[in-house]
Design a protein around this motif. Structure first.
Motif, PDB file in Angstrom:
ATOM      1  N   VAL A 102       2.892   2.978   0.139  1.00 42.11           N
ATOM      2  CA  VAL A 102       2.171   3.935   0.990  1.00 42.11           C
ATOM      3  C   VAL A 102       0.806   3.363   1.332  1.00 42.11           C
ATOM      4  O   VAL A 102       0.069   2.920   0.468  1.00 42.11           O
ATOM      5  CB  VAL A 102       2.011   5.301   0.266  1.00 42.11           C
ATOM      6  CG1 VAL A 102       1.168   6.248   1.090  1.00 42.11           C
ATOM      7  CG2 VAL A 102       3.377   5.902  -0.026  1.00 42.11           C
ATOM      8  N   LYS A 106      -2.191   6.630   5.547  1.00 39.88           N
ATOM      9  CA  LYS A 106      -1.172   7.650   5.285  1.00 39.88           C
ATOM     10  C   LYS A 106      -1.606   8.515   4.090  1.00 39.88           C
ATOM     11  O   LYS A 106      -1.514   9.758   4.120  1.00 39.88           O
ATOM     12  CB  LYS A 106       0.147   6.936   4.959  1.00 39.88           C
ATOM     13  CG  LYS A 106       1.388   7.789   5.034  1.00 39.88           C
ATOM     14  CD  LYS A 106       1.912   7.843   6.458  1.00 39.88           C
ATOM     15  CE  LYS A 106       3.128   8.739   6.589  1.00 39.88           C
ATOM     16  NZ  LYS A 106       4.376   8.073   6.183  1.00 39.88           N
ATOM     17  N   SER A 109      -4.533  10.837   4.978  1.00 36.38           N
ATOM     18  CA  SER A 109      -4.152  12.021   5.761  1.00 36.38           C
ATOM     19  C   SER A 109      -3.393  13.030   4.885  1.00 36.38           C
ATOM     20  O   SER A 109      -3.547  14.242   5.036  1.00 36.38           O
ATOM     21  CB  SER A 109      -3.338  11.627   6.993  1.00 36.38           C
ATOM     22  OG  SER A 109      -2.005  11.384   6.615  1.00 36.38           O
ATOM     23  N   GLU A 185       5.747  10.966   0.010  1.00 33.74           N
ATOM     24  CA  GLU A 185       4.970   9.808  -0.436  1.00 33.74           C
ATOM     25  C   GLU A 185       4.754   9.776  -1.952  1.00 33.74           C
ATOM     26  O   GLU A 185       4.296   8.770  -2.485  1.00 33.74           O
ATOM     27  CB  GLU A 185       3.585   9.804   0.240  1.00 33.74           C
ATOM     28  CG  GLU A 185       3.621   9.546   1.735  1.00 33.74           C
ATOM     29  CD  GLU A 185       3.807  10.832   2.545  1.00 33.74           C
ATOM     30  OE1 GLU A 185       4.057  11.889   1.911  1.00 33.74           O
ATOM     31  OE2 GLU A 185       3.721  10.780   3.764  1.00 33.74           O
TER      32      GLU A 185
END
Lengths: 337, 223
Positions: A102, A106, A109, A185
């Motif tokens: 990840v 990303k 956010s 994630e």
């Protein structure tokens, strides 16, 4: 039983069997007033009867008091443990370990997205580098880390939930953790509340222990009251016989014994409450001093007014039930022959 | 109060047959004696009327009520309508004469204000008015029996039963006690007295029911 019920006092009202409606109505209200009066009188008389043999009565009450103050005392102890844990550090953190692949953007956010949720107060972003720096500060890890070809640490999001951490909110926290663990994630979510979990299990064990003990000791109280009442019935055998002979209902015969059970129960309950209040007052100073070493402003809790009322109601009730069982068994044994 | 027995039998669980085929009818306001050897069934007959025992066969109708149909829980109310006197008095020695006599009134929930009046009236009738505060133990056998009678009549029952009421008393006291029963009968109370004092019964000139081995062998005037 096709017979009409004979209202109490009907024989008194009318010598002939032709009692008019007015008479019946009169006798019904009369009956109720005399019923109440009789209860009042019996309540008082049964108390006076306890005083006839103060030593024996006192002993019965003491046994009841001891049997009741044991679970009562444990209950107070448990209540204090509860209140101590509720005063402890209420912060808890759910650590989300993201998958290694990840990327920072990303992850950032996701962090923003999470912090906008109502059940989350704040999200702290710990990058791979920060994680590394944290480990480097800890003794013993430096050499190992320098030997690694690349940073193996994942990005970690530290989520601070808006729930206060208590035993009661633990299920909410756990479901939040499970929900976060399901995010795409997130590789692994960890709730930093294992200690609380253990404590909760320990406390629920304690609670059940107290319940079981209470149940056993309530049975003991039933037996004590039952046995005392059985002896009382036996010692008043002649009276019971004569009362049956002159037309006493079973209820009338039972009544003084039930009140006796009531008095044993409530006086035993008062003794038990007094014991608990005295003992908690006695231990409060040293206990508070010990607890104060770990945290501030702790006052030992004892029985509050509601709990005293509950304890007395329960003990009176148990007294009456114990008497009821004994009286029903033994009054029917006494028959006119 | 009327008493009617129709072919009444009583067999105890031990197999002993205390009464069999007993039929008689006692009118409202009648007085009768029940006699026979001990074990002839006198006490059993009285116990059936009091519902201390229940009949095995036949019908007992008292005051128009069939006792067989009377549920157990109405027995106390039935007993309040019947005054009963025993040979052994059944007095309580832990309380005064007054409270012994007051017992039936307390049991039926009478107004305490009336209890005093009624108890004194009953004690007056048996001639013990001045002794209400005594313990029954302090009184003679004849006086104790009169307390028992006062207790039996304090509720103004329409039926008075007595089981060997003069059993332990000398002839003079016995006559006094019987005269008391006669007085109650004179004001309309139905009276049934079980006694084996035949000479006394003979002097009273009332109906006599004679029991022998559980059966009525004679019903009529004393012969």
């Amino acid at each position: 039983m096709s017979q009409k019920p004979e209202p109490r006092g009907a024989t008194r009202q009318s010598l002939s069997s032709s009692s008019s409606t007015t008479k019946t109505r009169l006798s019904t209200s009369f009956h109720f007033a005399s019923y109440l009066r009789d209860h009042q009188k019996t309540l008082l008389e049964s108390f006076i009867r306890l005083l006839h043999d103060p030593l024996a009565s006192m002993m019965t009450m003491m046994v009841i008091a001891i049997a009741l103050s044991l679970p009562g005392g444990l209950y107070v102890g448990l209540k204090n443990v509860h209140s101590i844990t509720n005063q402890w550090d209420k912060q808890s953190i759910i650590s989300l370990y993201l998958f290694a692949n990840v990327e920072d953007t990303k992850a950032l956010s996701l962090s923003h997205q999470l912090s906008s949720r109502s059940d989350i107060v704040n999200v702290m972003y710990v990058s791979k580098e920060e994680g590394m720096r944290y480990f480097e500060k800890s003794n013993g890890y430096e050499e190992i880390l320098s030997a690694l070809p690349e940073n193996p640490l994942p990005i970690v999001l530290q989520v601070i939930p808006s729930y206060e951490v208590t035993i009661e909110t633990l299920p909410n926290l756990e479901s939040l953790r499970d929900e976060l663990a399901g995010v795409q994630e997130v590789e692994y979510a960890e709730l930093d509340a294992q200690w609380l979990h253990r404590l909760a299990s320990l406390l629920s064990f304690g609670e059940r222990f107290v319940y079981a003990l209470s149940l056993l000791l309530i049975c003991a109280v039933l037996l004590i009251v039952g046995n005392t009442i059985r002896m009382a019935v036996e010692s008043r055998r002649d009276e019971v016989l004569v009362m049956k002979l002159v037309g006493a209902t079973d209820g009338f015969i039972r009544r003084p014994f039930l009140y006796m059970g009531f008095w044993f129960g409530i006086l035993g309950g008062i003794l038990a409450c007094t014991t608990i209040l005295l003992v908690s007052w006695w231990v409060s100073t040293p206990a508070e001093r010990i607890i104060a070493l770990y945290q501030s402003d702790f006052t030992l809790q004892s029985f509050n007014a509601d709990e005293v009322v509950l304890c007395l109601t329960m003990s009176a009730f148990v007294g009456v039930i114990g008497a009821w069982i004994a009286v029903n068994r033994h009054i029917s044994d006494i028959e006119l022959q | 109060m009327e008493i009617e027995f129709q072919r009444v039998g009583k067999k105890y669980e031990t197999g002993q047959e205390a009464l069999s085929q007993v039929s008689f009818h006692l009118q409202q306001g009648e007085m009768a004696f029940l006699t026979g050897h001990s074990g002839a069934g006198k006490s059993t007959l009285l116990k059936l009327i009091m519902m201390i025992e229940r009949q095995s066969h036949g019908e007992i109708i008292i005051d128009g009520e069939d006792l067989r149909a009377l549920h157990k829980k109405y027995i106390p109310y039935h007993r309040r309508k019947v005054g009963v006197v025993f040979q052994n008095h059944q007095l309580l020695f832990d309380r005064s004469v007054f409270h012994n006599v007051a017992l039936p009134l307390q049991v039926s929930g009478a107004d305490p204000q009336h209890i005093g009046k009624r108890v004194r009236a009953a004690l007056d009738k048996v001639g013990l008015l001045g002794k209400e505060k005594y313990n029954p133990m302090a009184l003679s056998g004849g006086e104790q029996q009169r307390i028992g009678i006062a207790r039996a009549v304090v509720n103004k029952p329409q039926l008075l039963l007595a089981d060997e009421p003069t059993g332990n008393l000398d002839p003079r006291l016995s006559t006094e006690i019987m005269n008391l029963f006669q007085e109650f009968n004179r004001v309309g109370v139905t009276v049934l007295v079980a006694s084996h004092d035949l000479s006394l019964i003979a002097r009273m000139h009332h109906r006599v029911l004679t029991l022998n081995q559980g059966r009525i062998v004679n019903d009529g005037g004393f012969s």
